[in-house]
Design a protein around this motif. Structure first.
Motif, mmCIF file in Angstrom:
data_model
loop_
_atom_site.group_PDB
_atom_site.id
_atom_site.type_symbol
_atom_site.label_atom_id
_atom_site.label_comp_id
_atom_site.label_asym_id
_atom_site.label_seq_id
_atom_site.Cartn_x
_atom_site.Cartn_y
_atom_site.Cartn_z
ATOM 1 N N TRP A 162 0.933 -1.267 -0.217
ATOM 2 C CA TRP A 162 0.171 0.168 0.038
ATOM 3 C C TRP A 162 0.857 1.305 0.067
ATOM 4 O O TRP A 162 0.566 2.343 -0.693
ATOM 5 C CB TRP A 162 -0.839 -0.089 1.167
ATOM 6 C CG TRP A 162 -1.918 0.984 1.122
ATOM 7 C CD1 TRP A 162 -2.339 1.707 0.070
ATOM 8 C CD2 TRP A 162 -2.513 1.775 2.561
ATOM 9 N NE1 TRP A 162 -3.451 2.857 0.729
ATOM 10 C CE2 TRP A 162 -3.184 2.892 1.925
ATOM 11 C CE3 TRP A 162 -2.140 1.655 3.810
ATOM 12 C CZ2 TRP A 162 -3.733 3.841 3.002
ATOM 13 C CZ3 TRP A 162 -2.665 2.435 4.902
ATOM 14 C CH2 TRP A 162 -3.665 3.547 4.358
ATOM 15 N N ALA A 163 1.937 1.226 0.724
ATOM 16 C CA ALA A 163 2.677 2.526 0.858
ATOM 17 C C ALA A 163 3.351 2.737 -0.547
ATOM 18 O O ALA A 163 3.530 3.871 -1.072
ATOM 19 C CB ALA A 163 3.766 2.303 2.017
ATOM 20 N N PHE A 164 3.970 1.560 -1.050
ATOM 21 C CA PHE A 164 4.497 1.743 -2.253
ATOM 22 C C PHE A 164 3.581 2.451 -3.352
ATOM 23 O O PHE A 164 3.737 3.306 -4.252
ATOM 24 C CB PHE A 164 5.156 0.613 -2.893
ATOM 25 C CG PHE A 164 5.830 0.496 -4.200
ATOM 26 C CD1 PHE A 164 6.985 1.186 -4.606
ATOM 27 C CD2 PHE A 164 5.008 -0.049 -5.394
ATOM 28 C CE1 PHE A 164 7.513 1.200 -5.789
ATOM 29 C CE2 PHE A 164 5.586 -0.090 -6.511
ATOM 30 C CZ PHE A 164 6.775 0.500 -6.967
ATOM 31 N N GLY A 167 2.896 5.914 -2.433
ATOM 32 C CA GLY A 167 3.701 6.628 -3.110
ATOM 33 C C GLY A 167 4.104 7.135 -4.429
ATOM 34 O O GLY A 167 4.123 8.069 -5.032
#
Lengths: 203, 203
Positions: A162-164, A167
């Motif tokens: 999710w973070a990737f 981002g």
DNA sequence: GACGGTGCCTAACGGTGTTCGGCGCGTACC
DNA sequence: GGTACGCGCCGAACACCGTTAGGCACCGTC
């Protein structure tokens, strides 16, 4: 997100479908629904600065003050927009994984598509802390479930992916990558790392 | 970022140091520097909504309209704040890689530290498209160079790591991970994937 | 037919970024 | 020494923002 449930949770597809069925706008009057819909179009068409109560009233044909007859305040309006966004994500993501050979790849593609098709709504959904007290209950979790399911219930992996994805998406929307960047390749390589052959380090 | 230079660039440490030496605030008058400094403290102490020209004037002891004698408008003020942020990032990142056994790990740790120490400045630096016409020239690239250097000039890898780091940071700042999430672990696992033992799949 | 609520209105308050005209003071020049 | 200039400040104003208060017309219900 990706942690609201204990690690041992086993998500059945039926549960996902059921959460989708909870329509956000059902709790609103018809006029309030109309306002939210017009607000969404205004936000997406002219950007966040254009989403003012006066501009919104103009679009509907009423004064800004009359909007308060139908929605508590601007925070509530934005929360309704965000709830709708999560609901659509949940449906989109659930559809994306259906019969996908690589569910994580399918999900991240759908995630990027959602953000690129409605960048201003996506920004609204992510750029501040969520007002859980104003959101439709469960709608955020419903959007997160397909990815958690795709990782086999691994919250750690789901959060990293999710973070990737966020981002990549938000930096793309904000034009922070150079025009020469081949983002398709960056996405593929990144997702391969997270979701690629996990048996690579097995004997 | 991560693409403004041709792939073949070979960055010597001396060049990094030199770019740091270009102080952003040097192009401003002493009074303008003071205003920017006070604005930074106000932004970080009371949040983005508090950073208004009138509130800022109050802090300095002048009227809001007088600020325009020193800075063109609020966009220019924000651009100055962003430039200062990039400059400090560049110095912080250059220091972080010095003698680090794992430069990428050291860089991402410094990246997270920077964001957590001044969350409102970090948001300002990332939440919108950059006004390159207002920024101090080269300052964004200077902040990106250490990571590009750490990846051996691989823009693709640098972009992927940046996206992961920004996603982790901004979702953490916006309280989008549950309180139960062990973000240190998520960071470590994610960075291991990007920067970890690349010889793992070698015989 | 009266009552109450709904949905709109106008007006206003305090806030925002920004511009304009004026004013005092210190410096530079004749 | 007097004068001109310009810098840095000020008050006032403009157009916008979110929001509230009070009033008014309509419409369904008793």
């Amino acid at each position: 997100m990706f942690g609201a449930y204990p690690n041992t949770v086993r998500v059945r597809k039926e549960e996902v479908i059921q959460m989708q069925a909870t329509r956000v706008l059902d709790g609103l009057t018809p006029r309030a629904r109309e306002i939210v819909q017009v607000a969404r179009e205004l936000l997406e068409r002219e950007g966040p600065a254009a989403l003012s109560m006066r501009r919104l009233g103009d679009q509907i044909g009423i004064r800004a003050s009359s909007i308060y007859e139908h929605l508590r305040d601007k925070d509530a309006l934005e929360a309704a927009l965000i709830s709708v966004g999560f609901e659509e994500q949940a449906e989109l993501f659930a559809r994306a994984v259906q019969g996908a050979a690589n569910p994580i790849l399918a999900l991240t593609s759908a995630y990027r598509d959602f953000a690129r098709r409605q960048p201003n709504l996506y920004r609204l959904m992510t750029e501040r802390a969520l007002r859980h007290d104003l959101l439709a209950p469960g709608v955020e979790e419903a959007a997160a479930l397909p990815l958690l399911h795709a990782t086999g219930g691994d919250h750690e992996q789901a959060r990293a992916i999710w973070a990737f994805a966020h981002g990549m998406v938000i930096l793309e929307l904000n034009h922070r990558f150079p025009g020469s960047a081949d983002l398709d390749t960056t996405w593929r390589k990144g997702i391969d790392l997270f979701a690629g052959q996990p048996d690579a380090d097995q004997p």
